[in-house]
Design an enzyme around this catalytic site. Structure first.
Site, PDB file in Angstrom:
ATOM      1  N   ARG A  84      29.547  64.691  54.675  1.00 29.64           N
ATOM      2  CA  ARG A  84      30.918  65.048  54.294  1.00 29.64           C
ATOM      3  C   ARG A  84      31.486  66.112  55.220  1.00 29.64           C
ATOM      4  NH1 ARG A  84      29.440  67.012  48.595  1.00 29.64           N
ATOM      5  NH2 ARG A  84      28.124  68.110  50.072  1.00 29.64           N
ATOM      6  N   ILE A 144      17.760  71.070  57.342  1.00 32.21           N
ATOM      7  CA  ILE A 144      16.527  70.408  57.792  1.00 32.21           C
ATOM      8  C   ILE A 144      16.803  69.386  58.890  1.00 32.21           C
ATOM      9  CG2 ILE A 144      16.447  68.561  56.032  1.00 32.21           C
ATOM     10  CD1 ILE A 144      13.488  70.632  57.424  1.00 32.21           C
ATOM     11  N   ASP A 167      10.661  73.134  44.701  1.00 34.73           N
ATOM     12  CA  ASP A 167      11.081  72.576  46.007  1.00 34.73           C
ATOM     13  C   ASP A 167      10.049  72.943  47.079  1.00 34.73           C
ATOM     14  OD1 ASP A 167      13.319  71.331  47.827  1.00 34.73           O
ATOM     15  OD2 ASP A 167      12.722  73.223  48.749  1.00 34.73           O
ATOM     16  N   LYS A 215      11.665  64.879  51.388  1.00 37.21           N
ATOM     17  CA  LYS A 215      10.991  65.256  50.153  1.00 37.21           C
ATOM     18  C   LYS A 215      11.913  66.142  49.326  1.00 37.21           C
ATOM     19  CE  LYS A 215      10.157  69.136  49.733  1.00 37.21           C
ATOM     20  NZ  LYS A 215      10.744  70.538  49.799  1.00 37.21           N
TER      21      LYS A 215
HETATM   22  P1  NAP Z   1      21.161  71.596  52.751  1.00 36.43           P
HETATM   23  O1  NAP Z   1      21.328  72.099  54.133  1.00 36.43           O
HETATM   24  O2  NAP Z   1      21.737  72.362  51.628  1.00 36.43           O
HETATM   25  O3  NAP Z   1      21.695  70.110  52.505  1.00 36.43           O
HETATM   26  C1  NAP Z   1      21.693  69.065  53.397  1.00 36.43           C
HETATM   27  C2  NAP Z   1      23.062  68.417  53.441  1.00 36.43           C
HETATM   28  O4  NAP Z   1      23.214  67.470  52.384  1.00 36.43           O
HETATM   29  C3  NAP Z   1      24.226  69.369  53.250  1.00 36.43           C
HETATM   30  O5  NAP Z   1      24.521  70.061  54.436  1.00 36.43           O
HETATM   31  C4  NAP Z   1      25.350  68.423  52.826  1.00 36.43           C
HETATM   32  O6  NAP Z   1      26.070  67.953  53.977  1.00 36.43           O
HETATM   33  C5  NAP Z   1      24.603  67.285  52.159  1.00 36.43           C
HETATM   34  N1  NAP Z   1      24.927  67.390  50.735  1.00 36.43           N
HETATM   35  C6  NAP Z   1      24.966  68.472  49.988  1.00 36.43           C
HETATM   36  N2  NAP Z   1      25.371  68.182  48.729  1.00 36.43           N
HETATM   37  C7  NAP Z   1      25.583  66.885  48.723  1.00 36.43           C
HETATM   38  C8  NAP Z   1      26.064  65.995  47.744  1.00 36.43           C
HETATM   39  N3  NAP Z   1      26.437  66.418  46.541  1.00 36.43           N
HETATM   40  N4  NAP Z   1      26.154  64.713  48.056  1.00 36.43           N
HETATM   41  C9  NAP Z   1      25.837  64.287  49.273  1.00 36.43           C
HETATM   42  N5  NAP Z   1      25.410  65.104  50.271  1.00 36.43           N
HETATM   43  C10 NAP Z   1      25.288  66.383  49.980  1.00 36.43           C
HETATM   44  O7  NAP Z   1      19.618  71.369  52.439  1.00 36.43           O
HETATM   45  P2  NAP Z   1      18.351  71.220  53.387  1.00 36.43           P
HETATM   46  O8  NAP Z   1      17.659  72.520  53.427  1.00 36.43           O
HETATM   47  O9  NAP Z   1      18.687  70.542  54.660  1.00 36.43           O
HETATM   48  O10 NAP Z   1      17.471  70.265  52.435  1.00 36.43           O
HETATM   49  C11 NAP Z   1      17.770  68.900  52.259  1.00 36.43           C
HETATM   50  C12 NAP Z   1      16.496  68.196  51.790  1.00 36.43           C
HETATM   51  O11 NAP Z   1      15.469  68.437  52.767  1.00 36.43           O
HETATM   52  C13 NAP Z   1      15.961  68.745  50.465  1.00 36.43           C
HETATM   53  O12 NAP Z   1      15.446  67.694  49.690  1.00 36.43           O
HETATM   54  C14 NAP Z   1      14.849  69.693  50.871  1.00 36.43           C
HETATM   55  O13 NAP Z   1      13.832  69.792  49.904  1.00 36.43           O
HETATM   56  C15 NAP Z   1      14.336  68.991  52.136  1.00 36.43           C
HETATM   57  N6  NAP Z   1      13.663  69.921  53.056  1.00 36.43           N
HETATM   58  C16 NAP Z   1      14.243  71.107  53.412  1.00 36.43           C
HETATM   59  C17 NAP Z   1      13.539  71.991  54.235  1.00 36.43           C
HETATM   60  C18 NAP Z   1      14.121  73.324  54.682  1.00 36.43           C
HETATM   61  O14 NAP Z   1      13.396  74.125  55.299  1.00 36.43           O
HETATM   62  N7  NAP Z   1      15.385  73.611  54.451  1.00 36.43           N
HETATM   63  C19 NAP Z   1      12.258  71.668  54.688  1.00 36.43           C
HETATM   64  C20 NAP Z   1      11.738  70.413  54.367  1.00 36.43           C
HETATM   65  C21 NAP Z   1      12.445  69.565  53.535  1.00 36.43           C
HETATM   66  P3  NAP Z   1      27.640  67.582  53.828  1.00 36.43           P
HETATM   67  O15 NAP Z   1      28.286  68.686  53.057  1.00 36.43           O
HETATM   68  O16 NAP Z   1      28.071  67.472  55.248  1.00 36.43           O
HETATM   69  O17 NAP Z   1      27.665  66.273  53.081  1.00 36.43           O
END
Ligand code: NAP
Length: 308
Positions: free
Chosen positions: A37, A14, A168, A90
């Site tokens: 990380r 995101i 989610d 969110k």
């Molecule tokens: P993601 O790519 O899986 O996670 C975001 C980043 O968070 C990961 O790349 C990781 O980076 C870090 N992370 C993962 N596990 C962690 C841990 N245990 N401790 C600390 N950092 C950690 O997920 P995302 O899709 O971007 O979603 C992240 C948030 O945005 C969620 O709450 C989701 O609901 C929200 N969101 C997502 C979307 C979408 O379309 N994907 C849309 C709107 C909102 P590092 O490994 O570099 O630390």
């Protein structure tokens, strides 16, 4: 006014898709650091943890916390204790109580806390809210069905406890519904379907009501291939309202009345700058409360294992 020096924490999907372009397109901000990380943002200082970043870059005014919800509270507390304004992706946290605690801390420290709900800023949502305020609503149906393999490939956190599973995306629908309906809702019945190998649901069927017995149903399902549905349909005295494509389009009795380009994240960052300037917080927990209620009241049904 000087730009807000902002930093990003948790560089993943995101951040790359939405946060970086939205910040780059808003003159109220200058992105000066990131902490993750593994993830890196080109052209700025990068750190492995929020603690190391805040220590090394005291000029940071605000942070956007974009890691999965189970890991957000600790980072938010560290940021607020260091005197930074906080933007929460969110859902704002893994529990209601932790977000309430952050709200108190932000208030005690004179800082702004923003529980962002991006779907509320979808282009046709305000028009839907105005339409519903102008008529009598007889029934509401929410259909939020998508293919988890397409939208969340290999995201283990989303299937773990606190990751919310199908809620989610479902919480995006709830953030719209709680904004556009005139009266507060409450859940009367729910069935949650859990894959036998996962800690979070793959589908949920929910019934809500309000003080006037308005029937509202929500169907969330992550097993939908082909056409993806993100629709809210209201039967009203002024016709059938369909808010479709996640809040992007509005039609009344089949006639398209609102269709504008999507700009949810630019609107979120405009709102965050506004609350920082006016020294407010913006924390509405209603969508997360409905998810908690669904887990509290819902029947559990176990279904086939889900393999990514
Ligand atoms: P993601 O790519 O899986 O996670 C975001 C980043 O968070 C990961 O790349 C990781 O980076 C870090 N992370 C993962 N596990 C962690 C841990 N245990 N401790 C600390 N950092 C950690 O997920 P995302 O899709 O971007 O979603 C992240 C948030 O945005 C969620 O709450 C989701 O609901 C929200 N969101 C997502 C979307 C979408 O379309 N994907 C849309 C709107 C909102 P590092 O490994 O570099 O630390």
């Amino acid at each position: 006014m000087n730009p807000i020096h902002i930093a990003i924490v948790g560089v993943g999907k995101i951040v790359r898709d939405q946060h970086l372009p939205a910040i780059a397109g808003n003159a109220d901000y200058r992105l000066i650091a990131a902490a993750s990380r593994h993830g890196i943002v080109d052209g700025i200082d990068n750190f492995k943890s929020i603690e190391a970043m805040l220590e090394a870059v005291p000029a940071i005014d605000a942070v956007s916390l974009c890691m999965p919800p189970q890991f957000r509270y600790q980072a938010a507390r560290v940021a607020l204790e260091a005197g930074k304004h906080v933007f929460l992706e969110k859902p704002p946290g893994a529990t209601l109580s932790e977000v309430a605690d952050l709200e108190s801390l932000a208030s005690a420290n004179g800082l702004s806390l923003f529980a962002s709900w991006h779907s509320r800023y979808a282009p046709a949502v305000e028009a839907a809210r105005r339409f519903l305020a102008s008529t009598r609503i007889n029934a509401v149906q929410v259909i939020w069905k998508e293919d988890v393999r397409h939208w969340h490939p290999n995201q283990d956190w989303i299937w773990q406890a606190g990751g919310l599973g199908v809620f989610d995306p479902g919480i995006n629908a709830l953030s719209i519904v709680t904004h556009i309906l005139p009266n507060p809702l409450f859940i009367t019945e729910a069935t949650l379907e859990f894959p036998e190998n996962r800690d979070a649901p793959i589908a949920a069927a929910i019934r809500f009501s309000d003080a006037h017995a308005l029937p509202v149903t929500a169907d969330f399902d992550w097993r939908q291939t082909g056409h993806q549905s993100w629709d809210i349909i209201a039967e009203t005295d002024a016709g059938r309202m369909v808010l479709s494509e996640g809040g992007a389009k509005l039609s009344i009795d089949g006639k398209l009345v609102h269709d504008e380009p999507e700009r949810e994240y630019p609107a979120l960052y405009a709102r965050f700058a506004e609350i920082i300037k006016t020294k407010q917080s913006d924390v509405d927990l209603a969508p997360l409360r409905h998810v908690a209620d669904a887990f509290m009241l819902g029947r559990r049904k176990f279904v086939d294992a889900f393999i990514d």
